[in-house]
Design an enzyme around this catalytic site. Structure first.
Site, mmCIF file in Angstrom:
data_model
loop_
_atom_site.group_PDB
_atom_site.id
_atom_site.type_symbol
_atom_site.label_atom_id
_atom_site.label_comp_id
_atom_site.label_asym_id
_atom_site.label_seq_id
_atom_site.Cartn_x
_atom_site.Cartn_y
_atom_site.Cartn_z
ATOM 1 N N GLU B 161 -16.194 -12.743 -1.583
ATOM 2 C CA GLU B 161 -17.547 -13.289 -1.642
ATOM 3 C C GLU B 161 -18.284 -13.053 -0.322
ATOM 4 O O GLU B 161 -19.460 -12.697 -0.306
ATOM 5 C CB GLU B 161 -17.429 -14.793 -1.944
ATOM 6 N N SER B 247 -5.146 3.566 7.221
ATOM 7 C CA SER B 247 -5.648 3.929 5.885
ATOM 8 C C SER B 247 -4.967 5.124 5.229
ATOM 9 O O SER B 247 -4.824 5.137 4.018
ATOM 10 C CB SER B 247 -7.152 4.190 5.905
ATOM 11 N N HIS B 376 -10.685 -1.590 -6.912
ATOM 12 C CA HIS B 376 -9.882 -1.019 -5.824
ATOM 13 C C HIS B 376 -10.251 -1.676 -4.497
ATOM 14 O O HIS B 376 -9.392 -2.072 -3.713
ATOM 15 C CB HIS B 376 -10.072 0.499 -5.727
ATOM 16 N N SER B 377 -11.551 -1.782 -4.252
ATOM 17 C CA SER B 377 -12.047 -2.429 -3.028
ATOM 18 C C SER B 377 -13.490 -2.806 -3.306
ATOM 19 O O SER B 377 -13.991 -2.602 -4.411
ATOM 20 C CB SER B 377 -11.997 -1.460 -1.847
HETATM 21 C C1 LIG Z 1 -4.056 10.576 2.523
HETATM 22 C C2 LIG Z 1 -5.065 9.775 1.769
HETATM 23 N N1 LIG Z 1 -5.690 10.322 0.721
HETATM 24 C C3 LIG Z 1 -6.608 9.613 0.043
HETATM 25 C C4 LIG Z 1 -6.935 8.350 0.412
HETATM 26 C C5 LIG Z 1 -8.008 7.564 -0.333
HETATM 27 N N2 LIG Z 1 -7.404 6.464 -1.080
HETATM 28 C C6 LIG Z 1 -7.365 5.218 -0.576
HETATM 29 S S1 LIG Z 1 -6.527 4.198 -1.564
HETATM 30 C C7 LIG Z 1 -6.199 5.387 -2.700
HETATM 31 C C8 LIG Z 1 -5.416 5.058 -3.922
HETATM 32 C C9 LIG Z 1 -4.071 4.523 -3.616
HETATM 33 O O1 LIG Z 1 -3.457 4.099 -4.786
HETATM 34 P P1 LIG Z 1 -2.056 3.376 -4.790
HETATM 35 O O2 LIG Z 1 -1.136 4.040 -3.822
HETATM 36 O O3 LIG Z 1 -1.616 3.292 -6.183
HETATM 37 O O4 LIG Z 1 -2.355 1.930 -4.187
HETATM 38 P P2 LIG Z 1 -3.237 0.757 -4.799
HETATM 39 O O5 LIG Z 1 -4.625 0.950 -4.260
HETATM 40 O O6 LIG Z 1 -3.186 0.853 -6.286
HETATM 41 O O7 LIG Z 1 -2.657 -0.497 -4.281
HETATM 42 C C10 LIG Z 1 -6.771 6.581 -2.292
HETATM 43 C C11 LIG Z 1 -6.748 7.829 -3.064
HETATM 44 C C12 LIG Z 1 -6.261 7.819 1.524
HETATM 45 N N3 LIG Z 1 -6.501 6.573 1.977
HETATM 46 N N4 LIG Z 1 -5.326 8.539 2.185
#
Ligand SMILES: Cc1ncc(C[n+]2csc(CCOP(=O)(O)OP(=O)(O)O)c2C)c(N)n1
Ligand SMILES: [Mg+2]
Lengths: 357, 484
Positions: B161, B247, B376-377
């Site tokens: 929020e 990240s 996701h965010s």
């Molecule tokens: C090397 C890299 N590639 C792409 C991203 C962008 N990105 C951030 S989170 C995400 C998805 C991750 O999914 P998952 O591992 O299943 O974790 P969840 O978010 O479902 O907890 C991506 C593609 C990143 N942070 N790092």
């Protein structure tokens, strides 16, 4: 000439003064039926055209199916089907390696890396593979159909891993081209050239401008030349060279300098390798002064290469040391982003001191 | 023939020895017997021959140590598969262990006939499954776990929020994954070193990171341990053995193998624990990590939160294996699939995995099946790519917090009044923490140049001097809340 400024997304940005205007007017071949578009829509349009005009073109990467996290691939999967536009597993080395293979058999592989900050797992595939595929085989094989798109640069709140400008790493690699557009109209024409260029290209998109930069973009299929810099403003006292999002900042500095009676020539390099030395050389021979600006850290940035080359070519014509106004030699910081950035006033001060040298 | 039989029975005995060893850590309901051990099927594959099971009784050792890798290889390669027509006298003495020949040309299928089952203790209504084996949890522990889950949930709601109001630039919730977060944390020891992805703030919360400390990081103020340098949610705390989040996906995984190896060399009784998503398992780093951990015999627990989605990418587009759990075996790593929304199952599996990791110096892979119930965010709108029905089903019918609460209630360990009090006090504490964090100053400008290296090098000293001159001239260009 349309300049517009919008808030980027929903986030609060620390620096919100970032506007862009295309002061140079359009290229000759790009004058029909303009429509006002932002940068991500211009990219989207280029991708539509690329897929439309070449049945052997593919678009893929993490989350591209639903339109991509920056919406650049919106509508493509619906229009061209999931065999040509698809999500990949989360693996950048896989994305680029797959793209090389696809391109090696004569296809146009348009690969998206979600953020330039995440291109590093693919570094080996780009540097050792894509860049040398032609050379090492005596031109029996090439992966020239490969284009890697990645959003790069500051965005006001991206911190270490959503802000980087990694272009210089790739400029050190013979065999690939590096291209960075400054605006929607440029992005569309340059991207189409990259996709159709017979060499692998890394295309960095200024993500801060995805929504922020809006200008008239011709709807037709047009290409802008690679390895040709563009003089955006003519001037006599100092030459400014930059690329991508930084140009709008530099332009503001030019306008302010003008009020102080300083005439700046502003050049968009557009293609970083192989780069257009002649245009810069001609300009510096006229003005006798050069300032280069980029967001990436100053040390080892591409500004260093430009500076060295121009000293080699124009030593006797220089009236002041070449100046670089760039990012600091730190990782890209969150809270300190406004301090890290090569701001308009940093550039303006440097223009003044260079001219008054 | 003799070799083969020996191989087989050895393998069976070994498996049973391992089981017996585990029994000590487990509470069984109904009480354990050698045949009840087969219900523990989630821990080990059933041995090749049922008949050999009785041998376990002959070897009443209770020890965790596995025999050396060489023996493992022998048994694996010689006694793997009952159906194969093995040429008994023809054995290839191959580097790494003997391999039997077969005259049958048979490709290993791309998947097993049955998917790997999912270990659970509580059903969706919070009622223990018949015959379930699990590590006993005291009332005190159970209430503590539940309270932490509620705290995490409340924290997510309030901070989400806060982002919507524009008071922080970014946030990411763990909604739907409260059980994986808290129960795994509760099963570990404080010495275990955590290498998180980013959707595991509950582990940090469990370890005592305060709501104030969370708020400080989100605001990037002077009290943030990360000194305002990273985006919100990139927590890290040395005193909590929680290595700062980065990240880039999956980079923490091979690092976890290195941390684990270091812990092993130190000779303590701690392991490394690393978390990652289903998406992360596609990165090269995941595969490097698994292989390194196995070869280096590193005590590391890999906890995969398979939540069905990696941003907009569903798991069918992520991998075609039976999830992540089956990848363990390919690297020679023990693995288990658990119901990630079942607090008791996660707790039991992680406790048991930890025993194996620490006592036997080996990696263990845990795949927790869960669901990312939030976007996701704050940069994402997940209704663009998944149905609201799907989200609602997981939020309601399969909600991990509610399920655990029902179990607590059925034990009469928790009531409505406790619930109300807890939620109110957490919320109050949060609002207070936010107020304090918002008022606090940002880190001082000098921090921009610190921590790039252990000491500030001359190029940065020069850049700092220059920057300070620019600031003097153009003070309006800079945020007023950063002390200069
Ligand atoms: C090397 C890299 N590639 C792409 C991203 C962008 N990105 C951030 S989170 C995400 C998805 C991750 O999914 P998952 O591992 O299943 O974790 P969840 O978010 O479902 O907890 C991506 C593609 C990143 N942070 N790092
Ligand atoms: Mg996921």
């Amino acid at each position: 000439m349309i300049a517009s400024m919008r808030r980027f997304g929903r986030w609060v940005s620390l620096v919100s003064k970032r506007e862009f205007s295309n002061s140079s007017g359009f290229e000759k071949n790009a004058e029909q039926s303009p429509k006002s578009l932002n940068l991500y829509s211009a990219i989207n349009q280029a991708l539509h055209i690329a897929l439309e005009t070449d049945p052997r073109a593919y678009v893929f990467g993490e989350d591209v199916s639903f339109g991509g996290v920056f919406r650049c691939t919106t509508g493509l999967a619906d229009r061209f089907g999931k065999n040509r536009v698809f999500n990949t597993p989360l693996c950048e080395q896989g994305i680029v390696g797959f793209g090389i293979g696809l391109a090696a058999l004569g296809n146009r592989a348009i690969a998206e890396i979600q953020f330039a900050d995440y291109i590093y797992p693919a570094f080996d595939q780009i540097v050792n593979e894509a860049a040398k595929f032609r050379y090492r085989s005596g031109n029996q094989f090439n992966c020239g159909g490969l284009t890697i798109r990645a959003p790069y640069g500051a965005v006001g709140h991206g911190g270490h891993y959503h802000s980087q400008s990694p272009e210089a790493f790739f400029c050190h690699v013979p065999g690939i081209k590096v291209v960075i557009p400054r605006s929607p109209q440029q992005a569309k024409g340059l991207l189409l050239s990259c996709i159709r260029d017979p060499n692998p290209v890394v295309f960095f998109e200024p993500k801060w401008l995805y929504r922020l930069a809006v200008e008239d973009v011709p709807e037709d299929d047009y290409m802008l030349p690679l390895s040709e810099a563009e003089v955006l403003r003519g001037g006599t006292d100092i030459t400014l060279v930059g690329w991508g999002a930084q140009l709008s900042i530099m332009e503001q500095a030019c306008l302010d300098a003008e009020k102080d009676g300083i005439s700046c020539e502003l050049i968009d390099l557009r293609t970083l390798i192989p780069w257009d030395k002649d245009t810069i050389e001609t300009s510096v021979k006229k003005t006798g002064r050069l300032l280069i600006s980029h967001e990436a850290p100053v040390t080892g940035g591409f500004g260093a290469e430009i500076s060295a080359s121009i000293v080699e070519r124009c030593f006797s014509r220089l009236e002041a040391p070449i100046t670089r106004i760039c990012g600091l030699d730190t990782p890209f910081p969150l809270v300190f982003e406004p301090f890290y950035m090569p701001t308009k006033n940093k550039i303006l001060d440097a223009i003044k001191s260079t001219v008054g040298y | 023939m003799a070799t083969l039989l020996l191989g087989r029975s050895r393998s069976a005995i070994q498996n049973l020895l391992k089981r017996t060893a585990l029994l000590s850590a487990l509470t069984h309901s109904p009480p354990p017997s050698s045949s009840a051990a087969s219900h523990v099927g989630c821990r080990y594959r059933a041995p090749p021959s049922q008949g050999n099971r009785s041998l376990a009784v002959l070897f009443p050792f209770s020890r965790h140590e596995s025999t050396k890798a060489q023996i493992q290889l022998q048994q694996t390669h010689l006694a793997e598969d009952d159906d194969t027509q093995v040429q008994l006298d023809e054995v290839l003495d191959f580097p790494g262990g003997k391999v039997a020949f077969t005259s049958e040309m048979r490709f290993i299928p791309e998947s097993a006939e049955k998917r790997v089952p999912c270990y659970r203790v509580l059903n969706d209504d919070g009622v223990p499954m018949p015959y379930s084996n699990y590590v006993k949890v005291s009332k005190e522990m159970a209430v503590k776990m539940y309270s932490a889950m509620v705290t995490l949930q409340t924290m997510d709601n309030v901070f989400y929020e806060l982002q919507r109001q524009g008071r922080i630039s970014f946030y990411l919730t763990s909604m739907g994954e409260e059980a994986v977060n808290i129960a795994s944390a509760a099963a570990l020891s404080a010495d275990d070193v955590i290498l998180p992805q980013y959707r595991e703030p509950g582990v940090l919360l469990w370890r005592g990171f305060t709501l104030q400390e969370f708020a400080n990081q989100l605001m990037g103020n002077e009290a943030d341990f990360g000194k305002g340098k990273q985006m919100p949610i990139h927590y890290g705390s040395n005193k909590h053995n929680y290595i700062t989040i980065s990240s880039p996906i999956a980079t923490q995984l091979p690092q976890a193998a290195g941390v684990a190896y270091a812990l092993k060399m130190e000779g303590g009784k701690a392991c490394a624990v690393t978390y990652f998503g289903d998406g992360a398992s596609s990165e090269g780093d995941f595969h490097a990590a698994m292989n390194f951990a196995a070869v280096m015999e590193a005590p590391v627990i890999f906890i995969c939160r398979n939540n069905g989605w990696a941003i907009s990418t569903p798991i069918e587009e992520q991998f075609r294996s039976d999830g992540v759990v089956v990848k363990g075996r390919a690297y020679g790593i023990r693995s288990i699939r658990v119901d990630g929304n079942d607090t008791l199952a996660v707790y039991s599996a992680v406790r048991t995995a930890r025993e194996m990791a620490v006592n036997e110096n080996r990696p263990v892979l845990i795949e927790a099946l869960t669901y990312r119930a939030g976007h996701h965010s704050t940069s994402d709108d997940s209704t663009k790519y998944r149905s609201i029905d799907e989200i609602e089903y997981w939020k309601k019918a399969r909600n991990p917090v509610n399920r655990f609460k029902r179990w607590l209630e059925s034990n009469e360990w928790w009531g409505d009044e406790d619930e109300l009090k807890l939620r109110q006090s957490v919320k109050k504490e949060l609002l207070q923490a936010i107020q304090v964090a918002e008022k606090a100053q940002k880190p001082a400008l000098e921090e921009l140049f610190r921590d790039v290296y252990d000491q500030v090098p001359s190029n940065l000293e020069g850049q700092e001097r220059q920057l300070r001159e620019t600031i003097k001239k153009h003070i309006g260009d800079y945020p007023s809340d950063v002390p200069l």
